[in-house]
Scaffold this motif. Structure first.
Motif: not given
Length: 333
Positions: A70-72, A100-101, A67-68, A96-98
């Motif tokens: 992918t958030a990049r 990663g989850h 998740a972390g 873009d915010r979600y």
């Protein structure tokens, strides 16, 4: 009264007319605080990917890592309208915010839930009839490794039992007394010790009325090889997800150069391919939108991008590609 509350919940769960599916049943346990109790947590090994994520800390570490990372990435959403693509800033910010989850659930659980605005929805809060979802075609790697999850579960139980033995109760007997203590005297002694012992966070000290011999239980942590066993299990888990074990604190694989290469491999072999797979699945599920992903802000990949740029420029200079094609390859459109 608490037992009756528990009984009512169980009756609700087994009613024939109750037709809600999957993880929604677990939500009922969470609402009543049952799933967090030790008796249920130790009742049986995890039997689904979601239970593995909830009860095996190392699986949670893999989920958090994915998740972390992918958030990049940068995610953008555009709406198809009369043959053109109009950027949708609201949905772009939401995805873009979600993302990663969503990607982490997709890879670790084999499915991910989201709303029409691409807002992430937890599996515990998802209703199959009203929530959008994407399914991983070949499922999750955990489905072929429940034997490994069983070993993690057994290891956690063993560690807990050993730690509990290390806190075995001590016994206290007044040395100067020649007569056994009466019940009232024992109660008074307990009362005198209670505040000093408990406030200091010390384990139990039990006064007894007659002399006894205390035989301590020998604890040899190295004999059980718990650290070695956990390291081996973590490596097996990492192999399932194509992750280098240095990213999960493998004590024998933790140099800085190894970790840098491991992060680069994580993006190249896991994060970026899975992200594009999720983007395609989201587009298929919501046909009115086009989803694009940018990787330009991943510092670890800059060297590869420079090498790619040099290669594209050479192709352009040789006349093998057009300027427009070069811009497309370099994501300069």
């Amino acid at each position: 009264m608490r037992f009756l509350d528990y009984l009512q919940v169980i009756i609700r769960l087994i009613r024939p007319e109750r037709k809600r599916k999957g993880q929604r049943v677990l939500q009922d346990f969470y609402e009543y605080g049952l799933a967090r109790t030790s008796d249920i947590a130790e009742a049986h090994p995890p039997q689904s990917p979601l239970e593995c994520l909830q009860r095996i800390a190392d699986v949670r570490a893999v989920h958090t890592l994915i998740a972390g990372a992918t958030a990049r990435l940068t995610w953008k959403v555009a709406k198809r309208y009369n043959g053109t693509e109009i950027p949708d800033e609201f949905r772009s910010r939401s995805l873009d915010r979600y993302a990663g989850h969503i990607v982490a659930d997709y890879l670790v659980l084999g499915q991910a839930f989201f709303s029409e605005n691409f807002t992430y929805i937890s599996p515990l809060e998802a209703f199959p009839d009203t929530t959008l979802s994407i399914q991983r075609p070949n499922g999750t790697p955990l489905q072929s490794a429940f034997w490994l999850m069983r070993q993690f579960w057994e290891l956690n139980r063993a560690e807990t039992q050993i730690l509990s033995l290390m806190g075995a109760a001590a016994f206290l007997y007044p040395k100067d007394s020649n007569m056994p203590l009466t019940g009232d005297e024992l109660d008074q002694l307990r009362k005198n010790l209670q505040d000093k012992v408990r406030k200091g966070g010390v384990g139990g000290i039990e006064p007894v009325s007659v002399p006894i011999e205390l035989i301590p239980i020998p604890i040899d942590n190295q004999k059980y090889r718990l650290i070695e066993i956990r390291t081996q299990l973590i490596r097996e888990l990492c192999n399932l997800f194509q992750i280098d074990s240095s990213l999960l604190n493998d004590p024998e694989n933790k140099t800085y150069s190894n970790k840098t290469l491991a992060l680069k491999a994580l993006y190249t072999n896991v994060i970026i391919p899975t992200a594009y797979e999720v983007a395609y699945a989201l587009q298929t599920r919501t046909l009115d939108y086009v989803i694009t992903i940018e990787t330009s802000n991943i510092e670890l990949l800059h060297e590869d991008r420079v090498a790619q740029a040099d290669y594209v420029i050479k192709l352009l200079q040789a006349g093998l590609i057009t300027p427009d094609k070069a811009k497309s390859l370099l994501e300069l459109d």
